[in-house]
Motif scaffolding. Structure first.
Motif, PDB file in Angstrom:
ATOM      1  N   GLY A   1       0.824  -0.995  -0.121  1.00  0.00           N
ATOM      2  CA  GLY A   1      -0.064  -0.068  -0.094  1.00  0.00           C
ATOM      3  C   GLY A   1       0.845   1.362  -0.020  1.00  0.00           C
ATOM      4  O   GLY A   1       0.325   2.288   0.302  1.00  0.00           O
ATOM      5  N   ASN A   2       2.173   1.268  -0.372  1.00  0.00           N
ATOM      6  CA  ASN A   2       2.918   2.316  -0.507  1.00  0.00           C
ATOM      7  C   ASN A   2       3.403   2.643  -1.725  1.00  0.00           C
ATOM      8  O   ASN A   2       4.457   3.684  -1.877  1.00  0.00           O
ATOM      9  CB  ASN A   2       4.260   2.115   0.382  1.00  0.00           C
ATOM     10  N   GLY A   3       2.487   2.193  -2.579  1.00  0.00           N
ATOM     11  CA  GLY A   3       2.922   2.522  -3.985  1.00  0.00           C
ATOM     12  C   GLY A   3       3.932   1.610  -4.921  1.00  0.00           C
ATOM     13  O   GLY A   3       4.172   1.759  -6.146  1.00  0.00           O
ATOM     14  N   ASP A   4       4.325   0.884  -3.832  1.00  0.00           N
ATOM     15  CA  ASP A   4       5.282  -0.401  -4.626  1.00  0.00           C
ATOM     16  C   ASP A   4       4.644  -1.335  -5.425  1.00  0.00           C
ATOM     17  O   ASP A   4       5.260  -2.027  -6.406  1.00  0.00           O
ATOM     18  CB  ASP A   4       6.214  -1.084  -3.566  1.00  0.00           C
ATOM     19  N   GLY A   5       3.225  -1.618  -5.490  1.00  0.00           N
ATOM     20  CA  GLY A   5       2.610  -2.279  -6.105  1.00  0.00           C
ATOM     21  C   GLY A   5       2.826  -3.872  -5.161  1.00  0.00           C
ATOM     22  O   GLY A   5       3.035  -4.070  -4.306  1.00  0.00           O
ATOM     23  N   ILE A   6       2.604  -4.844  -6.005  1.00  0.00           N
ATOM     24  CA  ILE A   6       2.763  -6.268  -5.488  1.00  0.00           C
ATOM     25  C   ILE A   6       4.104  -6.592  -5.408  1.00  0.00           C
ATOM     26  O   ILE A   6       4.979  -6.461  -6.365  1.00  0.00           O
ATOM     27  CB  ILE A   6       2.049  -7.257  -6.935  1.00  0.00           C
ATOM     28  N   MET A   7       4.517  -7.141  -4.229  1.00  0.00           N
ATOM     29  CA  MET A   7       5.718  -7.483  -3.832  1.00  0.00           C
ATOM     30  C   MET A   7       5.764  -8.915  -3.762  1.00  0.00           C
ATOM     31  O   MET A   7       4.715  -9.582  -3.174  1.00  0.00           O
ATOM     32  CB  MET A   7       5.987  -6.901  -2.407  1.00  0.00           C
ATOM     33  N   HIS A   8       6.818  -9.633  -4.120  1.00  0.00           N
ATOM     34  CA  HIS A   8       6.879 -11.168  -4.058  1.00  0.00           C
ATOM     35  C   HIS A   8       8.019 -11.538  -3.131  1.00  0.00           C
ATOM     36  O   HIS A   8       8.988 -11.268  -3.204  1.00  0.00           O
ATOM     37  CB  HIS A   8       7.187 -11.761  -5.367  1.00  0.00           C
ATOM     38  N   LEU A   9       7.577 -12.716  -2.435  1.00  0.00           N
ATOM     39  CA  LEU A   9       8.560 -13.166  -1.366  1.00  0.00           C
ATOM     40  C   LEU A   9       8.924 -14.291  -2.120  1.00  0.00           C
ATOM     41  O   LEU A   9       7.787 -15.221  -2.248  1.00  0.00           O
ATOM     42  CB  LEU A   9       8.004 -13.423   0.006  1.00  0.00           C
ATOM     43  N   LEU A  10      10.076 -14.678  -2.476  1.00  0.00           N
ATOM     44  CA  LEU A  10      10.558 -15.709  -3.217  1.00  0.00           C
ATOM     45  C   LEU A  10      11.582 -16.598  -2.255  1.00  0.00           C
ATOM     46  O   LEU A  10      12.236 -16.140  -1.274  1.00  0.00           O
ATOM     47  CB  LEU A  10      11.609 -15.217  -4.451  1.00  0.00           C
ATOM     48  N   ARG A  11      11.360 -17.817  -2.539  1.00  0.00           N
ATOM     49  CA  ARG A  11      12.287 -18.912  -1.923  1.00  0.00           C
ATOM     50  C   ARG A  11      12.857 -19.725  -2.918  1.00  0.00           C
ATOM     51  O   ARG A  11      12.314 -19.955  -3.985  1.00  0.00           O
ATOM     52  CB  ARG A  11      11.280 -19.738  -0.983  1.00  0.00           C
ATOM     53  N   LYS A  12      13.996 -20.135  -2.473  1.00  0.00           N
ATOM     54  CA  LYS A  12      14.783 -20.953  -3.494  1.00  0.00           C
ATOM     55  C   LYS A  12      15.385 -22.316  -2.460  1.00  0.00           C
ATOM     56  O   LYS A  12      15.858 -21.831  -1.544  1.00  0.00           O
ATOM     57  CB  LYS A  12      16.062 -20.546  -4.051  1.00  0.00           C
ATOM     58  N   VAL A  13      15.205 -23.275  -2.830  1.00  0.00           N
ATOM     59  CA  VAL A  13      15.592 -24.512  -2.095  1.00  0.00           C
ATOM     60  C   VAL A  13      17.041 -24.925  -2.352  1.00  0.00           C
ATOM     61  O   VAL A  13      17.416 -24.995  -3.740  1.00  0.00           O
ATOM     62  CB  VAL A  13      14.839 -25.982  -2.296  1.00  0.00           C
ATOM     63  N   VAL A  14      17.961 -24.732  -1.506  1.00  0.00           N
ATOM     64  CA  VAL A  14      19.319 -25.036  -1.553  1.00  0.00           C
ATOM     65  C   VAL A  14      19.914 -26.402  -1.423  1.00  0.00           C
ATOM     66  O   VAL A  14      21.122 -26.707  -1.794  1.00  0.00           O
ATOM     67  CB  VAL A  14      20.265 -23.836  -1.213  1.00  0.00           C
ATOM     68  N   ASN A  15      19.041 -27.167  -0.467  1.00  0.00           N
ATOM     69  CA  ASN A  15      19.414 -28.365  -0.057  1.00  0.00           C
ATOM     70  C   ASN A  15      18.058 -29.173   0.032  1.00  0.00           C
ATOM     71  O   ASN A  15      17.381 -29.251   0.896  1.00  0.00           O
ATOM     72  CB  ASN A  15      19.987 -28.519   1.705  1.00  0.00           C
ATOM     73  N   PRO A  16      17.906 -29.779  -1.162  1.00  0.00           N
ATOM     74  CA  PRO A  16      16.558 -30.548  -1.255  1.00  0.00           C
ATOM     75  C   PRO A  16      16.330 -31.841  -0.141  1.00  0.00           C
ATOM     76  O   PRO A  16      15.089 -31.610   0.158  1.00  0.00           O
ATOM     77  CB  PRO A  16      16.766 -31.134  -2.556  1.00  0.00           C
ATOM     78  N   ALA A  17      17.110 -32.552   0.155  1.00  0.00           N
ATOM     79  CA  ALA A  17      17.027 -33.369   1.210  1.00  0.00           C
ATOM     80  C   ALA A  17      16.567 -32.775   2.386  1.00  0.00           C
ATOM     81  O   ALA A  17      15.662 -33.092   3.426  1.00  0.00           O
ATOM     82  CB  ALA A  17      18.081 -34.101   1.333  1.00  0.00           C
ATOM     83  N   LEU A  18      17.384 -31.688   3.007  1.00  0.00           N
ATOM     84  CA  LEU A  18      16.921 -31.035   4.144  1.00  0.00           C
ATOM     85  C   LEU A  18      15.464 -30.432   4.260  1.00  0.00           C
ATOM     86  O   LEU A  18      14.872 -30.217   5.044  1.00  0.00           O
ATOM     87  CB  LEU A  18      17.845 -30.045   4.392  1.00  0.00           C
ATOM     88  N   PHE A  19      15.329 -29.754   2.990  1.00  0.00           N
ATOM     89  CA  PHE A  19      14.008 -29.124   2.833  1.00  0.00           C
ATOM     90  C   PHE A  19      12.963 -30.191   3.030  1.00  0.00           C
ATOM     91  O   PHE A  19      11.869 -29.925   3.641  1.00  0.00           O
ATOM     92  CB  PHE A  19      14.202 -28.252   1.344  1.00  0.00           C
ATOM     93  N   ALA A  20      12.981 -31.268   2.322  1.00  0.00           N
ATOM     94  CA  ALA A  20      12.187 -32.461   2.434  1.00  0.00           C
ATOM     95  C   ALA A  20      11.764 -32.687   3.709  1.00  0.00           C
ATOM     96  O   ALA A  20      10.633 -32.898   4.037  1.00  0.00           O
ATOM     97  CB  ALA A  20      12.294 -33.326   1.437  1.00  0.00           C
ATOM     98  N   HIS A  21      12.867 -32.972   4.274  1.00  0.00           N
ATOM     99  CA  HIS A  21      13.056 -33.405   5.981  1.00  0.00           C
ATOM    100  C   HIS A  21      12.343 -32.246   6.724  1.00  0.00           C
ATOM    101  O   HIS A  21      11.348 -32.537   7.587  1.00  0.00           O
ATOM    102  CB  HIS A  21      14.372 -33.744   6.312  1.00  0.00           C
ATOM    103  N   SER A  22      12.512 -30.851   6.341  1.00  0.00           N
ATOM    104  CA  SER A  22      11.853 -30.148   7.397  1.00  0.00           C
ATOM    105  C   SER A  22      10.668 -30.008   7.128  1.00  0.00           C
ATOM    106  O   SER A  22       9.751 -29.384   8.000  1.00  0.00           O
ATOM    107  CB  SER A  22      12.669 -28.566   6.940  1.00  0.00           C
ATOM    108  N   ARG A  23      10.048 -30.267   5.816  1.00  0.00           N
ATOM    109  CA  ARG A  23       8.575 -30.268   5.693  1.00  0.00           C
ATOM    110  C   ARG A  23       7.733 -31.301   6.142  1.00  0.00           C
ATOM    111  O   ARG A  23       6.776 -31.118   6.448  1.00  0.00           O
ATOM    112  CB  ARG A  23       8.232 -30.040   4.313  1.00  0.00           C
ATOM    113  N   GLN A  24       8.508 -32.590   6.638  1.00  0.00           N
ATOM    114  CA  GLN A  24       7.963 -33.528   7.368  1.00  0.00           C
ATOM    115  C   GLN A  24       7.767 -33.405   8.681  1.00  0.00           C
ATOM    116  O   GLN A  24       6.982 -34.131   9.380  1.00  0.00           O
ATOM    117  CB  GLN A  24       8.713 -34.743   6.849  1.00  0.00           C
ATOM    118  N   SER A  25       8.903 -32.423   9.260  1.00  0.00           N
ATOM    119  CA  SER A  25       8.801 -32.511  10.692  1.00  0.00           C
ATOM    120  C   SER A  25       7.624 -31.595  11.470  1.00  0.00           C
ATOM    121  O   SER A  25       6.747 -30.956  10.715  1.00  0.00           O
ATOM    122  CB  SER A  25      10.033 -31.767  11.261  1.00  0.00           C
TER     123      SER A  25
END
Length: 172
Positions: free
Chosen positions: A148-172
């Motif tokens: 609401g400050n004139g910037d318009g739509i802002m995106h929060l982006l994510r990149k997985v850098v350790n797929p095995a750890l990412f998968a494990h963290s999502r299971q916990s």
């Protein structure tokens, strides 16, 4: 050609101010309210002191910088590191330095040093090339917001850098 990745010190503040100010000219033209776009020397020094600010130095000259934030709300919300203030001096753009620094940050700092499964960053939809660039690099939009400050739509982006750890963290 000598390329060195290192953490910035306060003695680098003047050069970092120049790199960031010149690189963020389009951000100012787009009237985006990004703190780095108009950062003065005091803000640059605060960024170096309060966060982990990294640089890519080529033949003794800083050509690019990126910051791992230590104080942002996004890390508290997501549990993932957040990077900001990513800039390549315009005279050095198109030489692959931004790609090298971001890749080094993702692998050496985020994955290897912090042991994090993924990294986050934010960008504006109205910027003409940042969102597509990050998506080509494997980032995905995980949240959008209009501040609401004139910037318009802002995106929060994510990149997985350790797929095995990412998968494990999502299971916990």
């Amino acid at each position: 050609m000598s390329e060195i990745f290192r953490q910035a010190g306060l003695e680098d503040a003047e050069r970092l101010r120049e790199v960031i100010h010149e690189a963020y000219a389009l951000i100012r033209e787009l009237k985006l309210h990004w703190p780095a776009a108009n950062a003065g020397l005091a803000q640059i020094r605060d960024n170096i002191a309060q966060n982990e600010c990294y640089v890519l130095e080529v033949n003794g000259t800083i050509v690019a910088t990126i910051t791992l934030s230590k104080t942002d709300q996004i890390t508290k919300e997501t549990g993932l590191p957040f990077v900001k203030w990513f800039a390549v001096h315009p005279s050095e753009q198109g030489k692959g330095y931004g790609d090298k620094l971001l890749t080094w940050m993702e692998q050496s700092v985020i994955r290897d040093k912090l042991g994090a499964p993924a990294v986050t960053l934010g960008t504006a939809e109205k910027h003409p090339w940042l969102l597509p660039m990050y998506k080509r690099r494997g980032y995905e939009s995980i949240r959008t917001v209009d501040p609401g400050n004139g910037d318009g739509i802002m995106h929060l982006l994510r990149k997985v850098v350790n797929p095995a750890l990412f998968a494990h963290s999502r299971q916990s």
